[in-house]
Design a protein around this motif. Structure first.
Motif, PDB file in Angstrom:
ATOM      1  N   ASP A 101      45.718  47.768  31.459  1.00 28.80           N
ATOM      2  CA  ASP A 101      44.506  46.944  31.487  1.00 28.80           C
ATOM      3  C   ASP A 101      44.704  45.641  30.717  1.00 28.80           C
ATOM      4  O   ASP A 101      44.292  44.575  31.172  1.00 28.80           O
ATOM      5  CB  ASP A 101      43.308  47.705  30.910  1.00 28.80           C
ATOM      6  CG  ASP A 101      42.773  48.774  31.852  1.00 28.80           C
ATOM      7  OD1 ASP A 101      43.059  48.710  33.069  1.00 28.80           O
ATOM      8  OD2 ASP A 101      42.058  49.675  31.362  1.00 28.80           O
ATOM      9  N   ASP A 102      45.341  45.728  29.548  1.00 30.87           N
ATOM     10  CA  ASP A 102      45.633  44.523  28.756  1.00 30.87           C
ATOM     11  C   ASP A 102      46.525  43.564  29.536  1.00 30.87           C
ATOM     12  O   ASP A 102      46.279  42.361  29.574  1.00 30.87           O
ATOM     13  CB  ASP A 102      46.332  44.888  27.440  1.00 30.87           C
ATOM     14  CG  ASP A 102      45.409  45.521  26.420  1.00 30.87           C
ATOM     15  OD1 ASP A 102      44.178  45.512  26.628  1.00 30.87           O
ATOM     16  OD2 ASP A 102      45.932  46.042  25.412  1.00 30.87           O
ATOM     17  N   GLU A 128      44.601  41.919  32.363  1.00 32.20           N
ATOM     18  CA  GLU A 128      43.659  40.917  31.844  1.00 32.20           C
ATOM     19  C   GLU A 128      44.401  39.652  31.411  1.00 32.20           C
ATOM     20  O   GLU A 128      44.002  38.538  31.744  1.00 32.20           O
ATOM     21  CB  GLU A 128      42.869  41.502  30.668  1.00 32.20           C
ATOM     22  CG  GLU A 128      41.965  40.520  29.969  1.00 32.20           C
ATOM     23  CD  GLU A 128      40.880  39.931  30.875  1.00 32.20           C
ATOM     24  OE1 GLU A 128      40.513  38.759  30.676  1.00 32.20           O
ATOM     25  OE2 GLU A 128      40.409  40.633  31.793  1.00 32.20           O
ATOM     26  N   ASN A 141      45.653  37.270  34.164  1.00 26.50           N
ATOM     27  CA  ASN A 141      44.669  36.359  34.771  1.00 26.50           C
ATOM     28  C   ASN A 141      44.764  34.949  34.205  1.00 26.50           C
ATOM     29  O   ASN A 141      44.282  34.003  34.812  1.00 26.50           O
ATOM     30  CB  ASN A 141      43.248  36.895  34.576  1.00 26.50           C
ATOM     31  CG  ASN A 141      42.996  38.144  35.379  1.00 26.50           C
ATOM     32  OD1 ASN A 141      43.554  38.327  36.457  1.00 26.50           O
ATOM     33  ND2 ASN A 141      42.158  39.017  34.856  1.00 26.50           N
TER      34      ASN A 141
END
Length: 103
Positions: free
Chosen positions: A43-44, A47, A50
């Motif tokens: 997830d890190d 993120e 992006n």
């Protein structure tokens, strides 16, 4: 991988390719598929990704990733270890050349 993506994001790099010999990790990153054991790390990475306009994740065979493993071992063994492409230890020169022939 997470630390490398953090570094690329902090340096505001806009074009980066990350290589790993962990095929499951690369597949998960590319397909945005969760791996329960490392879901928070993935997830890190997603993120942070992006913030990097042109980012790629590529699987490389283990034998083409020896220099990265050796450099990671050196960094773990020597606190405050810092190096750049201009001051790599001499032993890495031959490793990098041989990996270039494999890749």
């Amino acid at each position: 991988m997470r630390e490398a993506v953090i570094m690329a994001s902090n340096f505001q790099l806009d074009r980066v390719v990350f290589e790993s010999d962990c095929q499951n990790l690369i597949q998960a990153l590319k397909s945005k598929t969760a791996i329960p054991e490392i879901d928070a790390v993935l997830d890190d990475i997603w993120e942070l990704s992006n913030h990097i306009p042109n980012i790629g994740f590529i699987w490389v065979p283990r034998e083409a990733n020896v220099a990265a493993h050796e450099l990671a071992k050196l960094a773990a063994a020597v606190p405050q270890c810092s190096t750049t492409i201009n001051n790599l230890p001499f032993s890495f020169t031959s490793l990098i050349k041989s990996e270039a022939e494999i890749a």
